[in-house]
Design an enzyme around this catalytic site. Sequence first.
Site, PDB file in Angstrom:
ATOM      1  N   GLY A   1       6.628  -6.130  -0.189  1.00  0.00           N
ATOM      2  CA  GLY A   1       6.018  -6.117   0.858  1.00  0.00           C
ATOM      3  C   GLY A   1       7.111  -6.606   2.189  1.00  0.00           C
ATOM      4  O   GLY A   1       8.069  -6.627   2.101  1.00  0.00           O
ATOM      5  N   SER A   2       6.280  -7.026   3.197  1.00  0.00           N
ATOM      6  CA  SER A   2       7.078  -7.388   4.345  1.00  0.00           C
ATOM      7  C   SER A   2       7.972  -8.542   3.949  1.00  0.00           C
ATOM      8  O   SER A   2       7.827  -9.565   3.213  1.00  0.00           O
ATOM      9  CB  SER A   2       6.127  -7.623   5.417  1.00  0.00           C
ATOM     10  OG  SER A   2       5.421  -9.044   5.122  1.00  0.00           O
TER      11      SER A   2
ATOM     12  N   TRP B   1       0.743  -1.109  -0.012  1.00  0.00           N
ATOM     13  CA  TRP B   1      -0.243  -0.108   0.125  1.00  0.00           C
ATOM     14  C   TRP B   1       0.868   1.284   0.016  1.00  0.00           C
ATOM     15  O   TRP B   1       0.275   2.296  -0.225  1.00  0.00           O
ATOM     16  CB  TRP B   1      -0.890   0.085   1.381  1.00  0.00           C
ATOM     17  CG  TRP B   1      -0.392  -0.171   2.528  1.00  0.00           C
ATOM     18  CD1 TRP B   1      -0.361  -1.569   3.239  1.00  0.00           C
ATOM     19  CD2 TRP B   1       0.552   0.670   3.490  1.00  0.00           C
ATOM     20  NE1 TRP B   1       0.577  -1.519   4.407  1.00  0.00           N
ATOM     21  CE2 TRP B   1       1.055  -0.106   4.474  1.00  0.00           C
ATOM     22  CE3 TRP B   1       0.917   1.678   3.298  1.00  0.00           C
ATOM     23  CZ2 TRP B   1       1.939   0.359   5.225  1.00  0.00           C
ATOM     24  CZ3 TRP B   1       2.045   2.115   4.435  1.00  0.00           C
ATOM     25  CH2 TRP B   1       2.335   1.570   5.412  1.00  0.00           C
ATOM     26  N   ASN B   2       2.243   1.240   0.267  1.00  0.00           N
ATOM     27  CA  ASN B   2       2.823   2.378   0.327  1.00  0.00           C
ATOM     28  C   ASN B   2       3.107   3.285  -0.974  1.00  0.00           C
ATOM     29  O   ASN B   2       3.196   4.248  -0.832  1.00  0.00           O
ATOM     30  CB  ASN B   2       4.140   2.443   1.304  1.00  0.00           C
ATOM     31  CG  ASN B   2       5.126   1.343   0.745  1.00  0.00           C
ATOM     32  OD1 ASN B   2       4.750   0.651  -0.329  1.00  0.00           O
ATOM     33  ND2 ASN B   2       6.432   1.413   1.096  1.00  0.00           N
TER      34      ASN B   2
ATOM     35  N   LYS C   1      -2.370  -8.569  -7.896  1.00  0.00           N
ATOM     36  CA  LYS C   1      -3.211  -8.111  -6.399  1.00  0.00           C
ATOM     37  C   LYS C   1      -2.369  -7.200  -5.863  1.00  0.00           C
ATOM     38  O   LYS C   1      -1.694  -7.181  -5.152  1.00  0.00           O
ATOM     39  CB  LYS C   1      -2.966  -9.726  -5.689  1.00  0.00           C
ATOM     40  CG  LYS C   1      -3.969  -9.494  -4.570  1.00  0.00           C
ATOM     41  CD  LYS C   1      -3.577 -10.507  -3.553  1.00  0.00           C
ATOM     42  CE  LYS C   1      -2.732  -9.584  -2.449  1.00  0.00           C
ATOM     43  NZ  LYS C   1      -3.285  -8.611  -1.804  1.00  0.00           N
ATOM     44  N   PRO C   2      -3.180  -6.261  -5.949  1.00  0.00           N
ATOM     45  CA  PRO C   2      -2.804  -4.832  -4.956  1.00  0.00           C
ATOM     46  C   PRO C   2      -3.294  -5.130  -3.526  1.00  0.00           C
ATOM     47  O   PRO C   2      -3.786  -6.108  -3.163  1.00  0.00           O
ATOM     48  CB  PRO C   2      -3.758  -3.898  -5.740  1.00  0.00           C
ATOM     49  CG  PRO C   2      -5.170  -4.401  -6.212  1.00  0.00           C
ATOM     50  CD  PRO C   2      -4.649  -5.793  -6.503  1.00  0.00           C
TER      51      PRO C   2
ATOM     52  N   GLU D   1      12.099  -2.522  11.463  1.00  0.00           N
ATOM     53  CA  GLU D   1      11.744  -1.452  10.904  1.00  0.00           C
ATOM     54  C   GLU D   1      10.531  -0.450  11.546  1.00  0.00           C
ATOM     55  O   GLU D   1       9.517  -1.358  11.513  1.00  0.00           O
ATOM     56  CB  GLU D   1      11.071  -1.903   9.432  1.00  0.00           C
ATOM     57  CG  GLU D   1      11.217  -1.111   7.964  1.00  0.00           C
ATOM     58  CD  GLU D   1      10.760  -1.790   6.911  1.00  0.00           C
ATOM     59  OE1 GLU D   1      10.086  -2.903   6.831  1.00  0.00           O
ATOM     60  OE2 GLU D   1      11.136  -1.348   5.809  1.00  0.00           O
TER      61      GLU D   1
ATOM     62  N   CYS E   1      10.291   1.550   2.374  1.00  0.00           N
ATOM     63  CA  CYS E   1      11.193   0.688   2.468  1.00  0.00           C
ATOM     64  C   CYS E   1      12.608   1.046   2.568  1.00  0.00           C
ATOM     65  O   CYS E   1      13.489   0.241   3.264  1.00  0.00           O
ATOM     66  CB  CYS E   1      10.974  -0.826   1.397  1.00  0.00           C
ATOM     67  SG  CYS E   1      11.032  -0.438  -0.082  1.00  0.00           S
TER      68      CYS E   1
ATOM     69  N   GLU F   1      14.659  -4.107  -9.750  1.00  0.00           N
ATOM     70  CA  GLU F   1      13.645  -3.415 -10.404  1.00  0.00           C
ATOM     71  C   GLU F   1      14.144  -2.197 -11.175  1.00  0.00           C
ATOM     72  O   GLU F   1      14.838  -1.571 -10.291  1.00  0.00           O
ATOM     73  CB  GLU F   1      12.409  -3.283  -9.471  1.00  0.00           C
ATOM     74  CG  GLU F   1      11.947  -4.508  -8.984  1.00  0.00           C
ATOM     75  CD  GLU F   1      10.718  -4.496  -8.364  1.00  0.00           C
ATOM     76  OE1 GLU F   1      10.246  -3.794  -7.629  1.00  0.00           O
ATOM     77  OE2 GLU F   1       9.556  -5.314  -8.598  1.00  0.00           O
TER      78      GLU F   1
ATOM     79  N   GLU G   1      10.997  -7.595  -3.145  1.00  0.00           N
ATOM     80  CA  GLU G   1      11.435  -6.476  -2.642  1.00  0.00           C
ATOM     81  C   GLU G   1      10.904  -6.405  -1.304  1.00  0.00           C
ATOM     82  O   GLU G   1       9.765  -6.053  -1.102  1.00  0.00           O
ATOM     83  CB  GLU G   1      11.070  -5.580  -3.641  1.00  0.00           C
ATOM     84  CG  GLU G   1      11.985  -4.355  -3.598  1.00  0.00           C
ATOM     85  CD  GLU G   1      11.523  -3.026  -2.682  1.00  0.00           C
ATOM     86  OE1 GLU G   1      12.023  -3.392  -1.481  1.00  0.00           O
ATOM     87  OE2 GLU G   1      10.908  -2.271  -2.873  1.00  0.00           O
ATOM     88  N   LEU G   2      11.785  -6.583  -0.248  1.00  0.00           N
ATOM     89  CA  LEU G   2      11.013  -6.697   1.248  1.00  0.00           C
ATOM     90  C   LEU G   2      11.459  -5.667   1.968  1.00  0.00           C
ATOM     91  O   LEU G   2      12.013  -4.542   1.399  1.00  0.00           O
ATOM     92  CB  LEU G   2      11.919  -8.059   1.705  1.00  0.00           C
ATOM     93  CG  LEU G   2      11.247  -9.329   0.703  1.00  0.00           C
ATOM     94  CD1 LEU G   2      12.031 -10.560   1.192  1.00  0.00           C
ATOM     95  CD2 LEU G   2      10.074  -9.474   0.526  1.00  0.00           C
TER      96      LEU G   2
END
Length: 494
Positions: free
Chosen positions: A244-245, A167-168, A191-192, A397, A300, A474, A266-267
């Site tokens: 995400g996480s 969501w960020n 999937k958002p 974090e 992140c 990315e 990408e965590l």
Amino acid sequence: MNTSTQLIPTTLPLQDRSLLRDACYINGQWVKANSGAMQSIHNPATHELVGRVPICGEIETRDAIQSAHLAMQEWSAGTAAERAKVLRRWYELMLENMNDLAVILTSEQGKPIIEARSEVKYGASFIEWFGEEAKRMYGDVIPTHMKDRRLIVLRQPVGVVAAITPWNFPIAMITRKCAPALAAGCSMVCKPSPETPLSALALAELAHRAGVPPGVFNVVTGDAIKIGGEMTRNELVRKLSFTGSTRTGVLLATQCAATLKKVSLELGGNAPFIVFDDADIDAAIAGAIISKFRNSGQTCVCTNRFLVQAGIHDTFVEKLSHAVVKLKVGNGMLEDTIQGPLINQHAVEKVEAHIADALKQGARIITGGKRHSLGGTYFEPTVIKDVTSAMRMAREETFGPVAPIFKFSTEAEALQMANATEFGLAAYVYTKDMGRAWRVTEQIETGMVGINVGLISTEIAPFGGIKMSGIGREGSKYGLDDYTELKYMCMGLS
Ligand code: ADP
């Protein structure tokens, strides 16, 4: 499948209300959940209803994957120039609709409208870049090892890609994945995040208008576990790209193991921001503000730890606090807002827990430190000093507007502290010493390093982490690699 084009009544100040969708986008159609179930999306600043989206599960996801599989055959058989033309149109439409996209984004995510517009531009830039890069998806000819053989390497699209996004950055985290995927000739099911699906659906509407063929780009909203389960089980999906996480990334990678999918992750991060005595302190303060407080500290690559050398420490603390108290907190829709609300109560509780833990162990608040008087999920921009490695904010974090300051003496100590984390995404270093800049860059265990800059993301550079921060890159020319497979052809001449 139920199909729908019905729009949600809205008070959002949109020029084009058809960008606000209440259905999933599958095979070029607007589709409701088979069950008819819907989820409401609320504005984190005002708690007003912004929209509703279907709660889909395995069946709708399977439909989307099947349509992506079929659509990819024609999409990948076209030329790179043909794909580039469609992507270019999508890019242009994003810029033409920048304001509406930003309004939808801020309404569901909370970030200041200025940041939302920047995100739309940043998100669109990936589509432009990879559309152009499609034409440079070169293979190779290997000098032969035998007179009657010729060795050639082709690069081919990896297959149907599943994308799960956070969501960020509700737009940019999708375009960073779909742009290279579509450029390479892949199709995608996205999937958002359940917090921010409306931006994804608006993107799908623009993809439709740009001429992205039915099935090439799909958006499925709903039950994360069911959708993710189908995406990771389904053999037609050959790649999963996740942002995400770390916890969810590890889980999804494990789920992908049974069908050996290619995986990009990408965590989470725990970015150090190292300020040496010789740094330009005003430049460091400006970099600190952007790297820490952008999106209320919910990125992140946000600085999680300020490591400041003893000689400059007190001045840095004072100057940073002066800059932080000036940050205007408020509803993101107001043009002068610098910091919006946090995404939800859970985020606020985590920030509070980290601060409480630090205070209990001897840290001291210089400014901020509590929920903002505006209420809801607003939090005061905070500076906290005397933070040590024993505290939670050293290891986890915080993902909020808290700047914890640690003190160090030597370069070796700074490096040891910077690397004392399981994460390895971004680091920032402020120094005027060129030799030190190189030494620290080479020894720091992260995928990205900003030297005397606090903002490093761009579509033309490889974004990604090492250690528990992820796998893959990315953006940039390297960003296509994750969406292609190499095929080696050995040709006998006799
Ligand atoms: P955060 O805690 O910051 O929301 P998550 O990693 O939980 O980070 O969420 C990132 C994305 O992963 C979101 O789209 C979320 O819905 C999705 N997600 C979370 N758990 C799962 C799961 N078990 N399977 C598939 N997707 C998931």
